[in-house]
Design an enzyme around this catalytic site. Structure first.
Site, mmCIF file in Angstrom:
data_model
loop_
_atom_site.group_PDB
_atom_site.id
_atom_site.type_symbol
_atom_site.label_atom_id
_atom_site.label_comp_id
_atom_site.label_asym_id
_atom_site.label_seq_id
_atom_site.Cartn_x
_atom_site.Cartn_y
_atom_site.Cartn_z
ATOM 1 N N ARG A 92 0.856 -1.185 0.000
ATOM 2 C CA ARG A 92 0.000 0.000 0.000
ATOM 3 C C ARG A 92 0.892 1.235 0.000
ATOM 4 O O ARG A 92 1.913 1.275 0.692
ATOM 5 C CB ARG A 92 -0.910 0.040 1.225
ATOM 6 C CG ARG A 92 -1.677 1.371 1.320
ATOM 7 C CD ARG A 92 -2.875 1.346 2.251
ATOM 8 N NE ARG A 92 -3.490 2.662 2.326
ATOM 9 C CZ ARG A 92 -4.328 3.171 1.421
ATOM 10 N NH1 ARG A 92 -4.632 2.475 0.336
ATOM 11 N NH2 ARG A 92 -4.850 4.371 1.565
ATOM 12 N N ASP A 118 -1.108 8.097 1.815
ATOM 13 C CA ASP A 118 -0.816 9.507 2.024
ATOM 14 C C ASP A 118 -1.381 9.955 3.366
ATOM 15 O O ASP A 118 -2.524 9.645 3.711
ATOM 16 C CB ASP A 118 -1.403 10.345 0.881
ATOM 17 C CG ASP A 118 -0.695 10.062 -0.436
ATOM 18 O OD1 ASP A 118 0.527 9.852 -0.405
ATOM 19 O OD2 ASP A 118 -1.372 10.029 -1.483
ATOM 20 N N CYS A 156 -2.950 11.341 6.653
ATOM 21 C CA CYS A 156 -4.196 11.990 7.046
ATOM 22 C C CYS A 156 -4.201 11.963 8.568
ATOM 23 O O CYS A 156 -4.666 11.001 9.174
ATOM 24 C CB CYS A 156 -5.396 11.254 6.475
ATOM 25 S SG CYS A 156 -6.967 11.848 7.136
ATOM 26 N N GLU A 182 -0.200 15.587 3.754
ATOM 27 C CA GLU A 182 -1.441 15.811 4.493
ATOM 28 C C GLU A 182 -2.541 16.467 3.639
ATOM 29 O O GLU A 182 -2.280 17.427 2.931
ATOM 30 C CB GLU A 182 -1.141 16.709 5.711
ATOM 31 C CG GLU A 182 -2.356 17.111 6.506
ATOM 32 C CD GLU A 182 -3.097 15.934 7.114
ATOM 33 O OE1 GLU A 182 -2.480 15.129 7.803
ATOM 34 O OE2 GLU A 182 -4.320 15.816 6.885
ATOM 35 N N ARG A 212 -4.408 15.598 0.951
ATOM 36 C CA ARG A 212 -4.134 15.633 -0.491
ATOM 37 C C ARG A 212 -3.076 16.677 -0.821
ATOM 38 O O ARG A 212 -3.155 17.370 -1.833
ATOM 39 C CB ARG A 212 -5.407 15.923 -1.292
ATOM 40 C CG ARG A 212 -6.434 14.839 -1.131
ATOM 41 C CD ARG A 212 -7.504 14.922 -2.188
ATOM 42 N NE ARG A 212 -8.739 14.393 -1.662
ATOM 43 C CZ ARG A 212 -9.923 14.952 -1.828
ATOM 44 N NH1 ARG A 212 -10.052 16.050 -2.525
ATOM 45 N NH2 ARG A 212 -10.982 14.389 -1.312
ATOM 46 N N ASP A 214 -6.929 17.994 -5.890
ATOM 47 C CA ASP A 214 -5.903 17.136 -5.299
ATOM 48 C C ASP A 214 -4.535 17.692 -5.690
ATOM 49 O O ASP A 214 -4.347 18.050 -6.848
ATOM 50 C CB ASP A 214 -6.083 15.713 -5.875
ATOM 51 C CG ASP A 214 -5.425 14.646 -5.028
ATOM 52 O OD1 ASP A 214 -4.281 14.871 -4.611
ATOM 53 O OD2 ASP A 214 -6.043 13.597 -4.790
ATOM 54 N N ARG A 246 -1.613 15.960 -4.632
ATOM 55 C CA ARG A 246 -0.612 14.958 -4.255
ATOM 56 C C ARG A 246 0.293 14.594 -5.415
ATOM 57 O O ARG A 246 1.411 14.178 -5.232
ATOM 58 C CB ARG A 246 -1.297 13.692 -3.720
ATOM 59 C CG ARG A 246 -1.819 13.879 -2.341
ATOM 60 C CD ARG A 246 -2.573 12.666 -1.882
ATOM 61 N NE ARG A 246 -3.829 12.504 -2.603
ATOM 62 C CZ ARG A 246 -4.666 11.499 -2.420
ATOM 63 N NH1 ARG A 246 -4.366 10.550 -1.568
ATOM 64 N NH2 ARG A 246 -5.795 11.429 -3.088
ATOM 65 N N SER A 254 -5.366 -0.674 -2.423
ATOM 66 C CA SER A 254 -5.726 0.721 -2.686
ATOM 67 C C SER A 254 -6.852 0.753 -3.704
ATOM 68 O O SER A 254 -6.967 -0.133 -4.547
ATOM 69 C CB SER A 254 -4.521 1.471 -3.265
ATOM 70 O OG SER A 254 -4.900 2.749 -3.716
ATOM 71 N N LYS A 270 -2.967 6.442 -8.078
ATOM 72 C CA LYS A 270 -1.809 5.683 -7.597
ATOM 73 C C LYS A 270 -1.527 4.501 -8.524
ATOM 74 O O LYS A 270 -0.377 4.253 -8.900
ATOM 75 C CB LYS A 270 -2.051 5.178 -6.166
ATOM 76 C CG LYS A 270 -2.047 6.281 -5.109
ATOM 77 C CD LYS A 270 -2.412 5.716 -3.740
ATOM 78 C CE LYS A 270 -2.478 6.810 -2.685
ATOM 79 N NZ LYS A 270 -3.085 6.329 -1.417
HETATM 80 ZN ZN LIG Z 1 -8.449 10.968 5.694
#
Ligand SMILES: [Zn+2]
Length: 427
Positions: A250, A253, A255, A297, A299, A337, A339, A361, A366
């Site tokens: 996995r 990201d 959170c 954090e 996105r 987003d 990221r 995922s 990704k």
């Molecule tokens: Zn979250």
């Protein structure tokens, strides 16, 4: 209000008096060149981001990412000497990772220094000659205990084997901390812009924080002031590079609200702990597991923006609905987003990974990024329904409708309007 400069004497930790040492002009003639992607470390050259020995520097920026600002405070407060040299006795990696063929391709890894964990071996002569080379990667071992794994044991989904999963409920892992090291020509090519454009925008959007971005085209490596990554490996790290050993993986990201504090508006922590459970199970049956955790954090919009979006979602007319999930983020942040998963596969290539058998995922971004980087992905594992928190239904349905992977039916526009989250004052 006028500020009296004499109110700010040179910090006691500083040894260079009151004059400011500009970095924007080439004063480092004779510093070691970096030939990104070179196969032999002595030819590649060490990454030197020291602030103490300016003449040795061959990069823009400095070590420790955003924590370099705290280092400045420590110097300003007189708690840290600029001349401090790290004593690296006994800090070598607990497990050796690489070198792998991917390390020697200048376009496969552009955001990590592949040699960052093994500077003592790769640059022993340079270290002995007095160069201030610091690791940008550290590898150690740990036992990790999370309540969801204890519950998986209680419910009989996992059985401790004393090797991967201890009777105490702790999992045995190798963990790796990685600081970002950006090769600017490679980063520019990932994002489809010119290096000149990239340097200019990085300079301007950081408020002019790094003048060398625009004045020193000879420096191609940048240590950006951002968070890095942590990798948790279940099983033997060298198995990651063997496509015949089943790999459960996995890429997660950050959170903080869910991962650490258990906030129920999203599926982040349930996904993370589900992945840990899958990694443990896969490793127990002869495979290997990896969770790569990136500090991106909210996105990569940051937590302030994230919380603003939560309010905007819950206060909008009609309440928090799945059909407005992405629109509300875009209203506040300008994008859905940030990221940009383009850089994410680098860590997988650093680990030597060529095939992920079980990818835990739902994210199509990704998945596309990993497959596009040349890593094969077998089965895609989604989160079991029973692990989705009540208020997170809005997020997960919006994501499925937007193209995230799901083996089940994709909700249509009408269904998305009906999926509703809790109001701000509901219990
Ligand atoms: Zn979250």
């Amino acid at each position: 209000m006028a500020i009296d400069a004499s109110a700010f004497p040179p910090a006691t930790g500083a040894s260079h008096g009151g004059h400011i040492r500009l970095t924007s002009h080439a004063s480092s003639a004779g510093s070691r060149e970096i030939n990104w992607g070179a196969a032999v470390p002595s030819h590649r050259g060490p990454v030197i981001g020291t602030t103490g020995m300016r003449a040795q520097r061959n990069v823009i920026g400095t070590h420790s990412g955003s924590y370099s600002v705290y280092r400045a405070l420590a110097v300003a407060a007189g708690a840290l000497s600029r001349e401090h040299r790290a004593d690296l006795t006994n800090t070598a990696p607990t497990d050796s990772i690489g070198p792998y063929p991917q390390w020697c391709d200048p376009s496969t890894i552009v955001s990590i220094d592949p040699w960052g964990a093994m500077i003592a071996e790769a640059f022993s002569a340079e270290l002995a000659s007095g160069l201030d080379i610091r690791p940008t990667i550290a590898v150690t071992k740990a036992h990790v205990s999370v309540p969801e794994i204890a519950e998986a044991i209680t419910r009989g989904r996992l059985v401790p084997d004393g090797r991967v999963l201890l009777p105490s409920g702790a999992a045995v892992v190798t963990k790796v901390a990685i600081e970002p090291v950006w090769f600017l020509p490679g980063i520019a090519s990932r994002f489809g812009c010119t290096e000149t454009e990239l340097r200019r925008v990085l300079f301007e959007e950081t408020g002019g924080m790094f003048p060398e971005l625009v004045t020193r085209p000879d420096l191609e490596v940048f240590l950006p002031p951002i968070g890095g990554q942590t990798v948790y490996i279940f099983g033997n790290p060298t198995d990651l590079a063997n496509p015949d050993v089943e790999l459960t993986a996995r890429v997660h990201d950050e959170c903080n609200g869910s991962d650490v504090f258990g906030s129920d508006i999203c599926t982040c922590r349930p996904y993370l702990t589900h992945a840990i459970e899958e990694c443990i199970r896969g490793t127990q049956s002869g495979g290997v597991g990896v969770v790569a955790y990136s500090r991106k954090e909210g996105r990569a919009l940051g937590e302030v923006t994230k919380f603003l979006v939560y309010n905007a979602r819950k206060r909008q007319e009609g309440g928090d609905t799945a059909d407005q999930y992405f629109a509300r983020t875009e209203c506040v942040a300008g994008v859905q987003d940030m990221r940009f998963q383009e850089l994410m596969p680098d860590v997988l290539h650093w680990l030597g990974i060529r095939k992920i058998h079980r990818f835990v995922s739902m994210s199509n971004m990704k998945y596309d990024s990993i497959v596009g980087s040349g890593i094969e992905v077998g089965e895609r594992v989604n989160i079991p329904e029973s692990l989705i928190p009540l208020d997170a239904r809005v997020e997960i349905d919006a994501k499925m409708a937007a193209g995230y992977f799901t083996p089940g039916p994709v909700p249509d526009a009408e269904a998305l309007k009906r999926v509703k989250g809790r109001g701000l004052t509901d219990d």
